[in-house]
Design a protein around this motif. Structure first.
Motif, short mmCIF file in Angstrom:
data_model
loop_
_atom_site.label_atom_id
_atom_site.label_comp_id
_atom_site.label_asym_id
_atom_site.label_seq_id
_atom_site.Cartn_x
_atom_site.Cartn_y
_atom_site.Cartn_z
N THR A 2 24.49 40.10 46.68
CA THR A 2 24.43 41.60 47.38
C THR A 2 22.99 41.83 47.22
O THR A 2 22.38 41.33 46.63
CB THR A 2 25.38 42.59 47.02
OG1 THR A 2 24.92 43.01 45.82
CG2 THR A 2 26.75 42.24 46.92
N LEU A 3 22.44 42.89 48.12
CA LEU A 3 21.18 43.51 48.48
C LEU A 3 20.95 44.00 46.83
O LEU A 3 19.88 44.09 46.11
CB LEU A 3 20.91 44.43 49.30
CG LEU A 3 19.54 45.20 49.35
CD1 LEU A 3 18.49 44.10 49.52
CD2 LEU A 3 19.44 46.06 50.57
N LEU A 31 15.43 35.46 54.38
CA LEU A 31 16.35 36.57 54.32
C LEU A 31 15.56 37.84 54.71
O LEU A 31 16.31 38.65 55.34
CB LEU A 31 16.75 36.55 52.79
CG LEU A 31 17.56 37.58 52.44
CD1 LEU A 31 18.98 37.40 53.16
CD2 LEU A 31 18.12 37.69 50.98
N ALA A 32 14.17 38.09 54.32
CA ALA A 32 13.52 39.40 54.85
C ALA A 32 13.49 39.32 56.36
O ALA A 32 13.57 40.30 56.99
CB ALA A 32 12.24 39.11 54.26
N GLU A 34 15.67 37.90 58.63
CA GLU A 34 17.00 38.03 59.06
C GLU A 34 17.74 39.40 58.59
O GLU A 34 18.68 40.05 59.26
CB GLU A 34 18.17 37.00 58.47
CG GLU A 34 17.50 35.51 58.97
CD GLU A 34 18.27 34.48 58.52
OE1 GLU A 34 19.21 34.79 57.40
OE2 GLU A 34 18.48 33.44 59.08
N ASN A 35 17.28 39.99 57.39
CA ASN A 35 17.87 41.34 56.90
C ASN A 35 16.80 42.41 56.91
O ASN A 35 15.73 42.30 56.08
CB ASN A 35 18.29 41.00 55.53
CG ASN A 35 19.55 42.26 55.21
OD1 ASN A 35 19.01 43.24 55.21
ND2 ASN A 35 20.59 41.66 54.31
N PRO A 36 16.67 43.37 57.84
CA PRO A 36 15.74 44.50 57.64
C PRO A 36 15.86 45.12 56.42
O PRO A 36 14.74 45.45 55.86
CB PRO A 36 16.05 45.30 58.72
CG PRO A 36 16.93 44.54 59.76
CD PRO A 36 17.63 43.54 58.70
N ALA A 37 16.89 45.44 55.71
CA ALA A 37 16.86 45.77 54.50
C ALA A 37 16.03 45.31 53.21
O ALA A 37 15.36 45.93 52.47
CB ALA A 37 18.32 46.07 54.01
N VAL A 38 16.41 43.86 53.31
CA VAL A 38 15.44 43.25 52.40
C VAL A 38 13.82 43.12 52.78
O VAL A 38 13.03 43.58 51.91
CB VAL A 38 15.78 41.70 52.38
CG1 VAL A 38 14.82 40.81 51.41
CG2 VAL A 38 17.16 41.47 52.16
N LYS A 78 8.73 43.64 58.86
CA LYS A 78 9.62 43.96 59.56
C LYS A 78 9.00 44.27 61.03
O LYS A 78 9.61 43.60 62.16
CB LYS A 78 10.56 45.18 59.26
CG LYS A 78 11.64 45.62 60.11
CD LYS A 78 12.36 46.91 59.57
CE LYS A 78 13.37 47.25 60.72
NZ LYS A 78 14.04 48.61 60.14
N LYS A 81 7.36 41.11 63.09
CA LYS A 81 7.78 40.06 62.26
C LYS A 81 6.56 38.97 62.12
O LYS A 81 6.17 38.52 63.22
CB LYS A 81 9.05 39.46 62.76
CG LYS A 81 10.10 40.70 62.45
CD LYS A 81 11.53 39.92 62.96
CE LYS A 81 12.42 40.98 62.94
NZ LYS A 81 14.01 40.44 63.32
#
Length: 287
Positions: A2-3, A31-32, A34-38, A78, A81
């Motif tokens: 998980t994050l 992963l960064a 594909e995942n804005p939170a990362v 982000k 990108k």
């Protein structure tokens, strides 16, 4: 993972420092994307590092910092990108599109911010090295304890495996149809053992293996030992010494015996004797 687990693992900090393996750097970069939170977490780490480690006179305005971070660290953002491995992003019609150009710095400010970027990058690298050293120093005792625990478990596993192997070998010998079972009983008139003492051995004439399975015998002084003998054509053959503890002798293989008509036990000086002491003959059993 998980994050929250990724953040607590410290891998994002190591990613910012650029010290992960190529595979891990690539995985986190993808992963960064594909995942804005990362991506946001990576951005926060980079900003905090520059804010904390940069000298006060080189602090940048937020608008300039956004542009300089990518130049210093070359990391994924982000918005916009930045593509991995220099591959431009693919548009909806399948054609590659070029990334948005970065606005060049003002000629009068460029040398100042170039120097700021250089100093900030050097300070960041040094700071991360110190940070990683401190982190390693804190984790080193735990790592040492885990290695010790793992080694103890490995040793216990090896001992257990050796014990299981010995037991299986003993069972195989006892189940062999050619193996002879010999019960030894007390020799009348001796002053060492009594009627309730006994001993059991297994002997295979083909493999010559002799196994002491069980023995209920009195304990001797520290200078004495029981010695097992095989008797063949009236001649004794040394079969090894053994020590009972709490009246019981541990199951173990003795010396290989090629021929035997009977087995006997005497009490000998510690280490055994070349010939049996007949006055100390205490146990005997015939095939």
């Amino acid at each position: 993972m998980t994050l929250e687990e990724l953040i607590s693992s410290g891998k994002l900090e190591l990613y910012v420092a650029g010290v992960l393996s190529d595979r891990e750097m690539s995985d986190i970069g993808i992963l960064a994307v594909e995942n804005p939170a990362v991506a946001s977490e990576i951005e926060k780490i980079e900003k905090v590092m520059i804010e904390w480690l940069s000298p006060q006179e080189f602090q940048m305005p937020d608008t300039e910092k956004e542009k300089q971070i990518d130049e210093i660290l070359g990391r994924i953002r982000k918005e916009p990108k930045i593509p991995l491995n220099g591959i431009p992003p693919v548009s909806g019609n399948g054609h590659h599109t070029a990334p948005a150009p970065v606005r060049p710095l003002h000629p009068k400010r460029q040398p100042q911010w170039a120097m700021a970027a250089l100093v900030a990058g050097l300070v960041l690298t040094t700071g991360l090295t110190v940070w990683m050293a401190v982190r390693y120093a804190r984790l080193a005792p735990e790592a040492t304890a885990l290695r010790t625990q793992y080694q103890d478990l490995a040793n216990a596993q090896n001992q257990y495996q050796d014990q299981m192997t010995r037991m299986q070998t003993q069972v195989n010998l006892m189940r062999n149809i050619l193996t002879r079972r010999i019960e030894l009983s007390t020799v009348a008139g001796n002053k060492i053992t009594s009627a309730d003492n006994y001993m059991l051995v297994y002997w295979n004439p083909e493999t010559k293996k002799l196994l002491l399975v069980d023995a209920h015998l009195p304990e001797l002084s520290s200078q004495q030992q029981y010695q097992l003998w095989a008797l063949y054509d009236g001649k004794p053959i040394d079969a090894g010494v053994f020590d009972p503890k709490d009246l019981q002798a541990s199951s173990s293989f003795q010396k290989d015996i090629p021929n035997a008509q009977a087995f006997a036990v005497t009490v000998e000086p510690k280490g055994g004797s070349k010939t049996p002491t007949l006055s100390n003959l205490c146990m005997m059993g015939k095939l």
